[in-house]
Structure formats: C-alpha cells, structure tokens
Design a protein around this motif. Structure first.
Motif, PDB file in Angstrom:
ATOM      1  N   UNK A  82     -12.658  53.193   6.749  1.00  0.00           N
ATOM      2  CA  UNK A  82     -11.472  53.040   7.738  1.00  0.00           C
ATOM      3  C   UNK A  82     -10.898  51.684   7.556  1.00  0.00           C
ATOM      4  N   UNK A  83      -9.718  51.406   7.378  1.00  0.00           N
ATOM      5  CA  UNK A  83      -8.814  50.176   7.527  1.00  0.00           C
ATOM      6  C   UNK A  83      -7.965  50.166   8.597  1.00  0.00           C
ATOM      7  N   UNK A  84      -8.123  49.122   9.314  1.00  0.00           N
ATOM      8  CA  UNK A  84      -7.060  49.088  10.301  1.00  0.00           C
ATOM      9  C   UNK A  84      -6.449  47.761  10.195  1.00  0.00           C
ATOM     10  N   UNK A  85      -4.933  47.785  10.700  1.00  0.00           N
ATOM     11  CA  UNK A  85      -4.314  46.486  10.554  1.00  0.00           C
ATOM     12  C   UNK A  85      -4.017  46.545  12.321  1.00  0.00           C
ATOM     13  N   UNK A  86      -4.534  45.482  13.175  1.00  0.00           N
ATOM     14  CA  UNK A  86      -4.373  45.480  14.280  1.00  0.00           C
ATOM     15  C   UNK A  86      -3.146  44.691  14.928  1.00  0.00           C
ATOM     16  N   UNK A  87      -2.593  45.370  15.692  1.00  0.00           N
ATOM     17  CA  UNK A  87      -1.363  44.905  16.465  1.00  0.00           C
ATOM     18  C   UNK A  87      -1.322  45.140  17.858  1.00  0.00           C
ATOM     19  N   UNK A  88      -0.641  44.239  18.718  1.00  0.00           N
ATOM     20  CA  UNK A  88      -0.865  44.489  20.292  1.00  0.00           C
ATOM     21  C   UNK A  88       0.289  45.586  20.325  1.00  0.00           C
ATOM     22  N   UNK A  89       1.153  45.601  20.017  1.00  0.00           N
ATOM     23  CA  UNK A  89       2.264  46.563  20.400  1.00  0.00           C
ATOM     24  C   UNK A  89       2.716  47.263  19.181  1.00  0.00           C
ATOM     25  N   UNK A  90       3.381  48.471  19.177  1.00  0.00           N
ATOM     26  CA  UNK A  90       4.139  49.068  18.352  1.00  0.00           C
ATOM     27  C   UNK A  90       5.467  48.465  17.790  1.00  0.00           C
ATOM     28  N   UNK A  91       5.971  47.551  18.834  1.00  0.00           N
ATOM     29  CA  UNK A  91       7.061  46.794  18.676  1.00  0.00           C
ATOM     30  C   UNK A  91       7.131  45.698  17.459  1.00  0.00           C
ATOM     31  N   UNK A  92       5.679  45.518  17.273  1.00  0.00           N
ATOM     32  CA  UNK A  92       5.607  44.247  16.240  1.00  0.00           C
ATOM     33  C   UNK A  92       5.757  45.082  14.818  1.00  0.00           C
ATOM     34  N   UNK A  93       5.709  46.429  14.658  1.00  0.00           N
ATOM     35  CA  UNK A  93       5.567  46.858  13.428  1.00  0.00           C
ATOM     36  C   UNK A  93       6.965  47.795  13.375  1.00  0.00           C
ATOM     37  N   UNK A  94       7.340  48.645  14.391  1.00  0.00           N
ATOM     38  CA  UNK A  94       8.732  49.393  14.216  1.00  0.00           C
ATOM     39  C   UNK A  94       9.686  48.887  15.283  1.00  0.00           C
ATOM     40  N   UNK A  95      11.080  49.136  14.650  1.00  0.00           N
ATOM     41  CA  UNK A  95      12.292  48.811  15.695  1.00  0.00           C
ATOM     42  C   UNK A  95      12.471  50.022  16.651  1.00  0.00           C
ATOM     43  N   UNK A  96      13.118  49.972  17.507  1.00  0.00           N
ATOM     44  CA  UNK A  96      13.462  50.805  18.585  1.00  0.00           C
ATOM     45  C   UNK A  96      13.777  52.296  18.007  1.00  0.00           C
ATOM     46  N   UNK A  97      14.353  52.177  16.695  1.00  0.00           N
ATOM     47  CA  UNK A  97      14.669  53.494  15.945  1.00  0.00           C
ATOM     48  C   UNK A  97      13.543  53.979  15.355  1.00  0.00           C
ATOM     49  N   UNK A  98      12.401  53.401  15.100  1.00  0.00           N
ATOM     50  CA  UNK A  98      11.175  53.835  14.655  1.00  0.00           C
ATOM     51  C   UNK A  98      11.270  53.427  13.345  1.00  0.00           C
ATOM     52  N   UNK A  99      11.909  52.519  12.584  1.00  0.00           N
ATOM     53  CA  UNK A  99      11.930  52.131  11.189  1.00  0.00           C
ATOM     54  C   UNK A  99      11.097  50.882  11.365  1.00  0.00           C
ATOM     55  N   UNK A 100      10.223  50.690  10.002  1.00  0.00           N
ATOM     56  CA  UNK A 100       9.598  49.492   9.809  1.00  0.00           C
ATOM     57  C   UNK A 100      10.452  48.420   9.905  1.00  0.00           C
ATOM     58  N   UNK A 101       9.826  47.430  10.547  1.00  0.00           N
ATOM     59  CA  UNK A 101      10.695  46.264  10.548  1.00  0.00           C
ATOM     60  C   UNK A 101      10.841  45.563   9.184  1.00  0.00           C
ATOM     61  N   UNK A 102      11.684  44.683   8.937  1.00  0.00           N
ATOM     62  CA  UNK A 102      12.166  44.255   7.947  1.00  0.00           C
ATOM     63  C   UNK A 102      11.506  42.858   7.802  1.00  0.00           C
ATOM     64  N   UNK A 103      10.430  42.457   8.111  1.00  0.00           N
ATOM     65  CA  UNK A 103       9.516  41.323   8.216  1.00  0.00           C
ATOM     66  C   UNK A 103       8.877  41.258   6.832  1.00  0.00           C
ATOM     67  N   UNK A 104       8.711  40.220   6.470  1.00  0.00           N
ATOM     68  CA  UNK A 104       7.789  40.282   4.988  1.00  0.00           C
ATOM     69  C   UNK A 104       6.386  40.430   5.211  1.00  0.00           C
ATOM     70  N   UNK A 105       5.735  40.105   6.242  1.00  0.00           N
ATOM     71  CA  UNK A 105       4.162  40.357   6.366  1.00  0.00           C
ATOM     72  C   UNK A 105       4.176  41.882   6.947  1.00  0.00           C
TER      73      UNK A 105
END
Length: 142
Positions: A82-105
C-alpha cells in the motif's frame, strides 16, 4: 488555474503545510507501530532539510519526483503493498467540483499513484489522520 481558484486553494491550505504533514507522518508511524507491530513500513523523508551535497546525493538515488509519503510492505488481497500520499484535506487535491487540482505537484503525485497501481500496488491519496487509518485498516483486512 485562475487567480480566484488559486486564492481559494491558499485559504484551504495550512499556513505551515510541511510541518503539519510531518506531524501526520509521525502520527501514522506511531499508529502503525502500536497497532500493527509486525508490519514493515517506510515514511518518505522529503521534509528533512539537507545541505546541498546531501540533497544532490539524495536526488540521484530517487527514481523520480512525487514518490508517495508512506509505503506499507504488506501483501494483501492480491496486491504487493500500500502506497499513500498524505494530505490534510481533500481540498488540497480536488476542487469543489471534484476535479483534480491543476497544480504541478498534485498532477505528478496523481500520475505516480496511477503508475504504482498499474504495477500491482494499492496507491491512493489520503486526507487527514482518520481517513488514513481507515484506508490502512481497509487494506490490511483484505
């Protein structure tokens, strides 16, 4: 990403994001040691400050950028680990529309998770301590 989206993202991120991620990594490591002492795991050391020589050496020994924060070396349910990329909140990864954020990292991390899942691992983002523990326990109960 437009300016408005960028400002919204900045509001959702902790001021000292790196420190909070490091704290969560330690919490997850302690959780694994206490609840699953026989499990082999490894946390990424990306938050550690290195001098220039050490940073160059460390970079030469990596397969690429965006390696996930946590690896649990325990085969389960036909997967190798199991590999996990840790984030504090879903908002770091997805927009309010549920799309992946357009951030390089974020895009690079998502691509790495996809590559790892194609190689027979469960690979996922997690959001906060409780979600991460749920993800781990679900995987280990396969």
């Amino acid at each position: 990403m437009d300016v408005k989206e960028y400002r919204e993202l900045q509001k959702t991120l902790p001021k000292k994001k790196q420190k909070k991620e490091e704290i969560m990594q330690v919490q997850i490591a302690q959780y694994l040691k206490l609840t699953h002492p026989d499990i082999i795991f490894r946390m990424d050391m990306g938050g550690i400050r290195l001098n220039i020589g050490q940073a160059v050496l460390w970079s030469r020994m990596q397969s690429g950028r965006a390696y996930p924060d946590c690896f649990i070396a325990e085969p389960r349910g036909g997967y190798f680990g199991l590999y996990i990329e840790l984030k504090h909140s879903k908002d770091e990864v997805y927009t309010k529309k549920g799309e992946l954020r357009n951030l390089r990292h974020i895009i690079e991390q998502n691509e790495m998770l996809i590559k790892l899942s194609h190689k027979g691992y469960v690979a996922s983002f997690s959001y906060g301590f409780e979600h991460t523990v749920t993800l781990i326990e679900n995987y280990l109960s396969c």
